[in-house]
Design an enzyme around this catalytic site. Structure first.
Site, short mmCIF file in Angstrom:
data_model
loop_
_atom_site.label_atom_id
_atom_site.label_comp_id
_atom_site.label_asym_id
_atom_site.label_seq_id
_atom_site.Cartn_x
_atom_site.Cartn_y
_atom_site.Cartn_z
N GLY A 10 -7.63 0.31 -1.53
CA GLY A 10 -7.01 -0.76 -2.31
C GLY A 10 -7.54 -2.12 -1.88
O GLY A 10 -8.50 -2.21 -1.10
N SER A 104 6.72 -6.77 2.47
CA SER A 104 6.43 -7.73 1.39
C SER A 104 7.52 -8.80 1.41
O SER A 104 8.68 -8.51 1.76
CB SER A 104 6.45 -6.99 0.05
OG SER A 104 6.63 -7.91 -0.99
N SER A 105 7.17 -10.00 0.98
CA SER A 105 8.17 -11.08 1.00
C SER A 105 9.31 -10.83 0.03
O SER A 105 10.35 -11.47 0.12
CB SER A 105 7.49 -12.43 0.70
OG SER A 105 6.83 -12.36 -0.53
N CYS A 106 9.16 -9.87 -0.90
CA CYS A 106 10.28 -9.58 -1.81
C CYS A 106 11.39 -8.80 -1.11
O CYS A 106 12.43 -8.54 -1.69
CB CYS A 106 9.81 -8.86 -3.07
SG CYS A 106 9.17 -7.26 -2.72
N TYR A 132 11.23 -1.77 -5.49
CA TYR A 132 10.09 -1.91 -4.57
C TYR A 132 10.58 -2.53 -3.26
O TYR A 132 10.23 -2.06 -2.16
CB TYR A 132 9.07 -2.80 -5.26
CG TYR A 132 7.87 -3.23 -4.47
CD1 TYR A 132 6.80 -2.37 -4.24
CD2 TYR A 132 7.76 -4.54 -4.00
CE1 TYR A 132 5.67 -2.80 -3.54
CE2 TYR A 132 6.64 -4.98 -3.31
CZ TYR A 132 5.60 -4.10 -3.09
OH TYR A 132 4.48 -4.53 -2.40
N LYS A 136 10.65 -1.06 0.69
CA LYS A 136 10.01 -1.77 1.81
C LYS A 136 11.03 -1.99 2.94
O LYS A 136 10.71 -1.84 4.12
CB LYS A 136 9.45 -3.11 1.35
CG LYS A 136 8.22 -3.00 0.45
CD LYS A 136 7.02 -2.53 1.22
CE LYS A 136 5.73 -2.61 0.43
NZ LYS A 136 4.60 -1.98 1.11
N PRO A 159 3.67 -9.78 4.50
CA PRO A 159 2.79 -10.80 3.91
C PRO A 159 3.46 -11.46 2.71
O PRO A 159 4.32 -10.87 2.05
CB PRO A 159 1.57 -10.01 3.43
CG PRO A 159 1.85 -8.57 3.70
CD PRO A 159 3.28 -8.43 4.08
N HIS A 175 -0.64 -8.74 -10.85
CA HIS A 175 0.07 -9.88 -10.29
C HIS A 175 -0.43 -11.17 -10.93
O HIS A 175 -1.38 -11.16 -11.70
CB HIS A 175 -0.16 -9.93 -8.77
CG HIS A 175 0.66 -8.96 -8.00
ND1 HIS A 175 0.11 -8.08 -7.10
CD2 HIS A 175 1.99 -8.72 -7.98
CE1 HIS A 175 1.08 -7.33 -6.56
NE2 HIS A 175 2.22 -7.71 -7.08
N1 LIG Z 1 -0.89 -7.32 -3.38
C1 LIG Z 1 0.06 -8.13 -2.93
O1 LIG Z 1 0.27 -9.24 -3.44
C2 LIG Z 1 0.93 -7.71 -1.76
C3 LIG Z 1 1.84 -8.63 -1.24
C4 LIG Z 1 2.64 -8.28 -0.16
C5 LIG Z 1 2.53 -7.01 0.37
N2 LIG Z 1 1.64 -6.13 -0.17
C6 LIG Z 1 1.56 -4.81 0.43
O2 LIG Z 1 0.28 -4.70 1.04
C7 LIG Z 1 -0.16 -3.34 0.97
C8 LIG Z 1 -1.55 -3.29 0.35
O3 LIG Z 1 -1.46 -3.83 -0.96
P1 LIG Z 1 -2.72 -3.92 -1.92
O4 LIG Z 1 -2.53 -5.13 -2.74
O5 LIG Z 1 -3.96 -3.67 -1.16
O6 LIG Z 1 -2.40 -2.69 -2.88
P2 LIG Z 1 -3.41 -1.81 -3.76
O7 LIG Z 1 -4.68 -2.54 -3.99
O8 LIG Z 1 -2.61 -1.38 -4.95
O9 LIG Z 1 -3.69 -0.59 -2.81
C9 LIG Z 1 -2.70 0.35 -2.57
C10 LIG Z 1 -3.39 1.62 -2.16
O10 LIG Z 1 -2.39 2.61 -1.94
C11 LIG Z 1 -2.86 3.82 -2.51
N3 LIG Z 1 -1.76 4.70 -2.85
C12 LIG Z 1 -0.79 4.52 -3.78
N4 LIG Z 1 0.00 5.60 -3.85
C13 LIG Z 1 -0.50 6.49 -2.95
C14 LIG Z 1 -0.13 7.80 -2.57
N5 LIG Z 1 0.88 8.45 -3.17
N6 LIG Z 1 -0.87 8.42 -1.61
C15 LIG Z 1 -1.92 7.81 -1.04
N7 LIG Z 1 -2.32 6.57 -1.35
C16 LIG Z 1 -1.61 5.92 -2.30
C17 LIG Z 1 -3.61 3.38 -3.75
O11 LIG Z 1 -4.46 4.40 -4.22
P3 LIG Z 1 -4.84 4.47 -5.79
O12 LIG Z 1 -5.50 3.14 -6.10
O13 LIG Z 1 -5.74 5.63 -5.88
O14 LIG Z 1 -3.53 4.61 -6.53
C18 LIG Z 1 -4.35 2.16 -3.21
O15 LIG Z 1 -5.55 2.54 -2.58
C19 LIG Z 1 0.89 -2.59 0.19
O16 LIG Z 1 1.76 -1.95 1.09
C20 LIG Z 1 1.65 -3.67 -0.55
O17 LIG Z 1 2.98 -3.30 -0.81
C21 LIG Z 1 0.82 -6.45 -1.21
#
Ligand SMILES: NC(=O)c1ccc[n+]([C@@H]2O[C@H](COP(=O)([O-])OP(=O)(O)OC[C@H]3O[C@@H](n4cnc5c(N)ncnc54)[C@H](OP(=O)(O)O)[C@@H]3O)[C@@H](O)[C@H]2O)c1
Length: 306
Positions: A10, A104-106, A132, A136, A159, A175
């Protein structure tokens, strides 16, 4: 050290693995979702038994923007609860002592403008992504309980909103930042005179370039034992939604007007993390908004579907 990264493919995972690959003393495990589906507890147990990582960086989650969360709250709650519970209890039963969980900040109450780690579980959540957020919170609580009961180091990094290369640019599931990049790019391509912004554009948001989060994770890997149980990682300042659009419009070359649709939901008016604890560790975000948006737009332009 043998290190497992979940969600390695991701947005945050790509940034983190690029950094870790440059270190000689780390052996990385980066299974795809197809190779290790975290909804499958048996698969996790089998994987951990076979690979025996010494530390886990748990990035995987079902992640989505406001529309995706509103449309499918059931999956945002259940998938994330199952993913976290399966992985954390699997790690516990295989005696993996070090784990970084990404919150997550939410997770914070909706009525606070400045969000400190001690605000957790002290008020109502924002309804648009409550499922969500609950998943978390339960993951962060489970980390804390495991440490209390077993003396392990399972820590939660919280984050602010993130953006960067490998973000999700889906027209309805994304987003704010990838969504506005797509909108402004398409508007410029189609010579449109205006672009619609949800709400009045005045809501404030803290969006951090993903490399800044992964710089913090690199530090946290080294200092996991002295990290607080939960720690905010953000910019410590914010911009209005209108300012994000304006900066992106400048980079993309969109010269039309912004129109405000005040009937659409925008979520909280302001969400800003208190990052004192992270600063105490000597960390601060380094990337400017202009730099981060340029890098993200370059990535968007490289996509075959763009
Ligand atoms: N993006 C933001 O703004 C944000 C903000 C705060 C916190 N976060 C947290 O930071 C972390 C990384 O976020 P990100 O933005 O990098 O998210 P992302 O790009 O959506 O990556 C999430 C990854 O998790 C994998 N995944 C989902 N379901 C899965 C499952 N059942 N088994 C194995 N892998 C699975 C996805 O694989 P597939 O792509 O194959 O589904 C993807 O590789 C997350 O925990 C998120 O909640 C994100």
């Amino acid at each position: 050290m043998k290190l497992l990264i979940t969600g390695a493919h991701g947005m945050a995972g790509q940034s983190l693995t690029q950094k870790l690959k440059q270190l000689n003393d780390i052996r990385l495990l980066t299974p795809t979702k197809q190779a290790l589906n975290l909804l499958d507890q048996q698969a996790i147990n089998h994987y951990l038994r076979a690979e025996q990582p010494e530390m886990i960086i748990h990035l995987a989650a079902r992640v989505g923007g406001i529309q995706a969360n509103i449309a499918n709250p059931v999956a945002f709650l259940t998938d994330n609860i199952l993913i976290n519970t399966h992985l954390l209890t699997g790690a516990l039963s295989h005696k993996i002592k070090n784990l970084l969980f990404i919150g997550s900040s939410c997770m914070y109450p909706k009525d606070r403008e400045i969000l400190s780690e001690s605000d957790m579980l002290t008020g109502l959540l924002e309804p648009t992504n409550e499922g969500y957020a609950l998943a978390k919170i339960s993951g962060a609580s489970l980390c804390k309980y495991i440490n209390l009961q077993y003396g392990f180091a399972y820590k939660t990094i919280i984050p602010c909103n993130l953006y960067g290369p490998y973000d999700n640019f889906h027209p309805t599931q994304s987003h704010l930042i990838p969504g506005l990049i797509r909108k402004l790019h398409e508007a410029r391509q189609m010579n449109k005179n205006e672009v619609v912004i949800w709400g009045n554009g005045d809501a404030r948001r803290e969006f951090m370039y993903v490399d800044d989060l992964t710089n913090f994770i690199m530090l946290a890997i080294q200092r996991i034992n002295v990290l607080p149980q939960s720690i905010n990682v953000g910019l410590g300042y914010d911009y209005t939604i209108k300012e994000y659009y304006q900066m992106a419009a400048k980079i993309i070359g969109f010269q039309g007007e912004f129109v405000y649709d005040k009937n659409q939901p925008t979520g909280m008016q302001k969400k800003l993390l208190n990052i004192s604890l992270a600063k105490n560790l000597g960390w601060q975000a380094q990337s400017s908004l202009e730099y981060g948006l340029k890098k993200t737009y370059d990535y968007f332009l490289s996509l075959p579907t763009c």
